[in-house]
Design a protein around this motif. Structure first.
Motif, short mmCIF file in Angstrom:
data_model
loop_
_atom_site.label_atom_id
_atom_site.label_comp_id
_atom_site.label_asym_id
_atom_site.label_seq_id
_atom_site.Cartn_x
_atom_site.Cartn_y
_atom_site.Cartn_z
N GLU A 5 -69.95 6.91 40.65
CA GLU A 5 -69.51 6.66 42.02
C GLU A 5 -68.30 5.73 42.03
OE1 GLU A 5 -74.14 6.59 42.28
OE2 GLU A 5 -72.57 5.85 40.94
N SER A 6 -67.49 5.86 43.05
CA SER A 6 -66.37 4.96 43.27
C SER A 6 -66.04 4.96 44.75
CB SER A 6 -65.15 5.40 42.45
OG SER A 6 -64.73 6.69 42.84
N GLY A 7 -65.21 4.00 45.16
CA GLY A 7 -64.75 3.95 46.54
C GLY A 7 -65.40 2.90 47.40
N GLY A 8 -66.36 2.18 46.87
CA GLY A 8 -66.98 1.12 47.65
C GLY A 8 -66.05 -0.07 47.81
N GLY A 9 -66.47 -1.01 48.66
CA GLY A 9 -65.67 -2.19 48.86
C GLY A 9 -66.04 -2.90 50.14
N LEU A 10 -65.15 -3.78 50.57
CA LEU A 10 -65.34 -4.55 51.79
C LEU A 10 -64.53 -3.92 52.92
CD1 LEU A 10 -66.27 -7.14 53.31
CD2 LEU A 10 -64.20 -8.25 52.41
N VAL A 11 -65.17 -3.72 54.06
CA VAL A 11 -64.50 -3.12 55.20
C VAL A 11 -64.98 -3.83 56.46
CG1 VAL A 11 -66.25 -1.31 55.45
CG2 VAL A 11 -63.93 -0.92 56.32
N GLN A 12 -64.11 -3.89 57.46
CA GLN A 12 -64.48 -4.51 58.72
C GLN A 12 -65.32 -3.55 59.57
OE1 GLN A 12 -60.84 -5.85 60.59
NE2 GLN A 12 -60.85 -7.76 59.40
N PRO A 13 -66.13 -4.08 60.46
CA PRO A 13 -66.89 -3.20 61.36
C PRO A 13 -65.96 -2.26 62.11
CG PRO A 13 -67.71 -5.45 61.50
CD PRO A 13 -66.48 -5.50 60.63
N GLY A 14 -66.38 -1.01 62.21
CA GLY A 14 -65.56 0.01 62.83
C GLY A 14 -64.64 0.73 61.86
N GLU A 116 -87.32 10.40 45.09
CA GLU A 116 -88.05 10.92 43.93
C GLU A 116 -87.81 12.40 43.70
OE1 GLU A 116 -92.12 9.85 44.50
OE2 GLU A 116 -91.65 7.73 44.82
N ARG A 117 -87.17 13.05 44.64
CA ARG A 117 -86.86 14.48 44.51
C ARG A 117 -85.60 14.71 43.67
NH1 ARG A 117 -88.75 17.62 49.67
NH2 ARG A 117 -90.67 16.51 50.11
N TYR A 118 -84.94 13.61 43.29
CA TYR A 118 -83.70 13.73 42.51
C TYR A 118 -83.93 13.16 41.11
CZ TYR A 118 -81.12 15.15 46.61
OH TYR A 118 -80.66 15.85 47.70
N LYS A 119 -83.51 13.94 40.13
CA LYS A 119 -83.74 13.53 38.74
C LYS A 119 -82.62 12.65 38.19
CE LYS A 119 -84.69 15.38 34.12
NZ LYS A 119 -85.88 14.51 33.93
N TYR A 120 -81.38 12.93 38.57
CA TYR A 120 -80.24 12.25 37.96
C TYR A 120 -79.51 11.39 38.99
CZ TYR A 120 -81.04 15.80 34.41
OH TYR A 120 -81.63 16.59 33.46
N TRP A 121 -79.11 10.20 38.54
CA TRP A 121 -78.53 9.20 39.45
C TRP A 121 -77.28 8.57 38.85
CZ3 TRP A 121 -80.43 8.00 44.28
CH2 TRP A 121 -81.64 8.61 44.61
N GLY A 122 -76.36 8.18 39.74
CA GLY A 122 -75.25 7.37 39.33
C GLY A 122 -75.64 5.90 39.31
N GLN A 123 -74.66 5.06 38.97
CA GLN A 123 -74.94 3.63 38.83
C GLN A 123 -74.79 2.87 40.15
OE1 GLN A 123 -72.03 4.94 38.26
NE2 GLN A 123 -70.63 3.53 39.28
N GLY A 124 -74.20 3.52 41.14
CA GLY A 124 -74.06 2.91 42.45
C GLY A 124 -72.71 2.23 42.67
N THR A 125 -72.36 2.12 43.93
CA THR A 125 -71.16 1.40 44.33
C THR A 125 -71.50 0.59 45.58
OG1 THR A 125 -68.80 1.60 44.84
CG2 THR A 125 -70.23 3.30 45.76
N GLN A 126 -70.99 -0.62 45.63
CA GLN A 126 -71.38 -1.53 46.72
C GLN A 126 -70.45 -1.36 47.92
OE1 GLN A 126 -71.01 -5.87 46.02
NE2 GLN A 126 -73.16 -5.96 46.63
N VAL A 127 -71.08 -1.34 49.08
CA VAL A 127 -70.34 -1.29 50.35
C VAL A 127 -70.76 -2.49 51.18
CG1 VAL A 127 -70.01 -0.05 52.51
CG2 VAL A 127 -70.08 1.21 50.35
N THR A 128 -69.77 -3.27 51.61
CA THR A 128 -70.03 -4.43 52.46
C THR A 128 -69.22 -4.28 53.73
OG1 THR A 128 -70.38 -5.84 50.53
CG2 THR A 128 -69.96 -6.93 52.63
N VAL A 129 -69.91 -4.34 54.86
CA VAL A 129 -69.25 -4.24 56.16
C VAL A 129 -69.38 -5.60 56.83
CG1 VAL A 129 -69.08 -3.00 58.33
CG2 VAL A 129 -69.94 -1.84 56.27
N SER A 130 -68.25 -6.27 56.96
CA SER A 130 -68.26 -7.62 57.50
C SER A 130 -66.89 -7.99 58.03
CB SER A 130 -68.68 -8.61 56.41
OG SER A 130 -68.59 -9.94 56.88
N SER A 131 -66.89 -8.81 59.07
CA SER A 131 -65.62 -9.30 59.59
C SER A 131 -65.25 -10.63 58.94
CB SER A 131 -65.70 -9.45 61.11
OG SER A 131 -66.79 -10.28 61.46
#
Length: 131
Positions: A5-14, A116-131
């Motif tokens: 996964e990629s593309g996560g980050g900090l974003v403002q509300p809206g 539990e219906r999914y066998k394979y997973w990515g490592q995750g990406t963090q999303v933070t929504v904050s002003s």
């Protein structure tokens, strides 16, 4: 099987973000793909999925109308476009894949244990929504 996964980050509300999940090691076009999120102390929540056989897409009520899943079978990539993000959308976001029919169908995302219906997973990406 590898999912990145990629593309996560900090974003403002809206604001908006687009998450990407690059896949390898399996026949991408034949597999169902899902997006989930998780906050500490809570169960992983299914958000959206897309089927490999016919491209059908499904959404959980909390993101319907704000998030859009799409897949590019030529690039072996699945996307999650997230619009009008709110602080409650803050979480770690994961993509997952599975070949089984029940992993992506009407109502599957809202069921307890949907992850539990999914066998394979990515490592995750963090999303933070904050002003």
């Amino acid at each position: 099987v590898q999912l990145v996964e990629s593309g996560g980050g900090l974003v403002q509300p809206g604001g908006s973000l687009r998450l990407s999940c690059a896949a390898s090691g399996f026949t991408f076009k034949n597999y169902n793909l899902g997006w989930f999120r998780q906050v500490p102390g809570k169960e992983r929540e299914g958000l959206s999925c897309t089927r490999g056989d016919d491209g059908s897409t499904y959404y959980t009520d909390s993101v319907k109308g704000r998030f859009t899943i799409s897949r590019d079978n030529a690039k072996n990539t699945v996307y999650l476009q997230m619009d009008n993000l709110q602080p409650e959308d803050t979480a770690d976001y994961y993509c997952a894949t599975d070949w089984r029919d029940y992993s992506c169908k009407v109502g599957s995302l809202g069921l307890p244990g949907s992850s539990e219906r999914y066998k394979y997973w990515g490592q995750g990406t963090q999303v933070t929504v904050s002003s």
